[in-house]
Design an enzyme around this catalytic site. Structure first.
Site, mmCIF file in Angstrom:
data_model
loop_
_atom_site.group_PDB
_atom_site.id
_atom_site.type_symbol
_atom_site.label_atom_id
_atom_site.label_comp_id
_atom_site.label_asym_id
_atom_site.label_seq_id
_atom_site.Cartn_x
_atom_site.Cartn_y
_atom_site.Cartn_z
ATOM 1 N N ASP A 10 0.856 -1.193 0.000
ATOM 2 C CA ASP A 10 0.000 0.000 0.000
ATOM 3 C C ASP A 10 0.892 1.243 0.000
ATOM 4 O O ASP A 10 1.635 1.476 0.959
ATOM 5 C CB ASP A 10 -0.867 -0.062 1.274
ATOM 6 C CG ASP A 10 -1.789 1.127 1.418
ATOM 7 O OD1 ASP A 10 -1.736 2.060 0.592
ATOM 8 O OD2 ASP A 10 -2.579 1.110 2.387
ATOM 9 N N GLY A 32 -9.773 3.499 -6.147
ATOM 10 C CA GLY A 32 -8.440 2.926 -6.253
ATOM 11 C C GLY A 32 -7.430 3.612 -5.343
ATOM 12 O O GLY A 32 -7.732 3.969 -4.201
ATOM 13 N N ASP A 34 -6.193 6.533 -5.533
ATOM 14 C CA ASP A 34 -6.609 7.918 -5.260
ATOM 15 C C ASP A 34 -7.476 7.971 -3.991
ATOM 16 O O ASP A 34 -7.232 8.790 -3.081
ATOM 17 C CB ASP A 34 -7.408 8.415 -6.473
ATOM 18 C CG ASP A 34 -7.579 9.917 -6.517
ATOM 19 O OD1 ASP A 34 -6.978 10.622 -5.693
ATOM 20 O OD2 ASP A 34 -8.320 10.381 -7.405
ATOM 21 N N SER A 117 -2.575 4.132 -14.198
ATOM 22 C CA SER A 117 -3.506 3.763 -15.294
ATOM 23 C C SER A 117 -3.844 2.281 -15.379
ATOM 24 O O SER A 117 -4.647 1.891 -16.227
ATOM 25 C CB SER A 117 -3.002 4.230 -16.679
ATOM 26 O OG SER A 117 -3.166 5.623 -16.841
ATOM 27 N N GLY A 119 -5.369 0.359 -13.217
ATOM 28 C CA GLY A 119 -6.555 -0.063 -12.482
ATOM 29 C C GLY A 119 -7.795 0.278 -13.276
ATOM 30 O O GLY A 119 -8.045 -0.275 -14.355
ATOM 31 N N TYR A 121 -8.432 2.687 -15.129
ATOM 32 C CA TYR A 121 -8.173 3.225 -16.471
ATOM 33 C C TYR A 121 -7.785 2.161 -17.491
ATOM 34 O O TYR A 121 -7.655 2.471 -18.683
ATOM 35 C CB TYR A 121 -7.132 4.342 -16.413
ATOM 36 C CG TYR A 121 -7.690 5.682 -15.935
ATOM 37 C CD1 TYR A 121 -9.015 5.814 -15.525
ATOM 38 C CD2 TYR A 121 -6.892 6.817 -15.914
ATOM 39 C CE1 TYR A 121 -9.527 7.030 -15.095
ATOM 40 C CE2 TYR A 121 -7.399 8.044 -15.482
ATOM 41 C CZ TYR A 121 -8.717 8.144 -15.081
ATOM 42 O OH TYR A 121 -9.210 9.353 -14.661
HETATM 43 P P1 ADP Z 1 -6.079 4.418 -12.614
HETATM 44 O O1 ADP Z 1 -7.400 5.134 -12.683
HETATM 45 O O2 ADP Z 1 -4.898 5.307 -12.990
HETATM 46 O O3 ADP Z 1 -6.092 3.123 -13.330
HETATM 47 P P2 ADP Z 1 -6.301 3.025 -10.030
HETATM 48 O O4 ADP Z 1 -6.174 3.606 -8.667
HETATM 49 O O5 ADP Z 1 -7.585 2.398 -10.409
HETATM 50 O O6 ADP Z 1 -5.853 4.188 -11.033
HETATM 51 O O7 ADP Z 1 -5.161 1.935 -10.231
HETATM 52 C C1 ADP Z 1 -3.806 2.232 -10.391
HETATM 53 C C2 ADP Z 1 -2.996 1.138 -9.722
HETATM 54 O O8 ADP Z 1 -2.948 1.390 -8.313
HETATM 55 C C3 ADP Z 1 -3.587 -0.255 -9.878
HETATM 56 O O9 ADP Z 1 -2.533 -1.154 -10.220
HETATM 57 C C4 ADP Z 1 -4.148 -0.572 -8.497
HETATM 58 O O10 ADP Z 1 -4.096 -1.966 -8.208
HETATM 59 C C5 ADP Z 1 -3.165 0.178 -7.627
HETATM 60 N N1 ADP Z 1 -3.585 0.499 -6.249
HETATM 61 C C6 ADP Z 1 -4.825 0.569 -5.715
HETATM 62 N N2 ADP Z 1 -4.754 0.913 -4.411
HETATM 63 C C7 ADP Z 1 -3.437 1.064 -4.117
HETATM 64 C C8 ADP Z 1 -2.708 1.390 -2.932
HETATM 65 N N3 ADP Z 1 -3.315 1.663 -1.778
HETATM 66 N N4 ADP Z 1 -1.345 1.447 -3.007
HETATM 67 C C9 ADP Z 1 -0.704 1.206 -4.167
HETATM 68 N N5 ADP Z 1 -1.335 0.885 -5.308
HETATM 69 C C10 ADP Z 1 -2.682 0.814 -5.290
#
Ligand code: ADP
Length: 171
Positions: A10, A32, A34, A117, A119, A121
């Protein structure tokens, strides 16, 4: 020489100078990573983000980390995957490059990136990793304050992809 690292976990837990957020262009929070960053940083973050007037795809903007262990957050807006023929690779590379330029402009030393991008996206993970590693490696060829870049992989699949690319480069 700056070093590249891969960790699985994380990104909100990392006590580095800056973590990068995979934000959307409103910068006002989302799902995600964010959502996780906004929850961990606290309500001050959305106030700070409101002042920034959004962010274009491929660009990045800096805020404080507030309640995070990281000092700063660099909010980068990755491209939505639309098949690969809509400039996605250049826009994704730009996210990494612009984030590093901002970190360098603040003389930061340690920065951590999520897999932007890949996740919501929908960017194919292997192609996104190639773009990320190439963009970061190219940036680190020039003199910079940055000493350490960590790729934070949330899932095992991304971790394996990053490990394989870095291993093949070191051979
Ligand atoms: P995007 O809209 O840019 O695709 P996401 O947040 O949906 O953004 O996903 C981007 C990446 O971040 C994905 O690989 C997802 O698995 C990962 N992710 C989600 N939560 C966390 C976290 N707490 N720490 C690190 N990576 C994360």
């Amino acid at each position: 020489m700056p070093t590249l690292h891969i960790v699985q976990g994380d990104i909100t837990k990392l006590a580095v100078d800056a973590i990068v957020n995979a934000a959307n262009s409103s910068l006002l929070g989302g799902g995600g990573v964010d959502g996780a960053i906004h929850r961990a940083s606290g309500p001050e973050l959305v106030f700070a983000c409101r002042m920034l007037n959004g962010c274009k795809t491929g660009e990045a903007k800096l805020t404080k980390g507030f309640r995070l262990p990281a000092t700063y957050i660099i909010h980068a807006v990755g491209p939505v995957w639309r098949g690969g023929a809509h400039g996605e690779a250049d826009l994704l590379a730009s996210c990494y490059r612009r984030s590093l330029e901002i970190a360098d402009a603040h003389t930061l030393q340690r920065i951590a990136f999520p897999n932007i991008s890949t996740g919501i996206y929908g960017y194919p993970k292997d192609q996104a990793a190639e773009v990320a590693i190439a963009a970061v490696s190219r940036f680190l060829e020039k003199p910079t304050s940055i000493q350490e870049v960590t790729f934070v992989c949330f899932d095992a699949e991304n971790r394996t992809i990053y490990e394989q690319i870095l291993q093949s480069q070191n051979q």
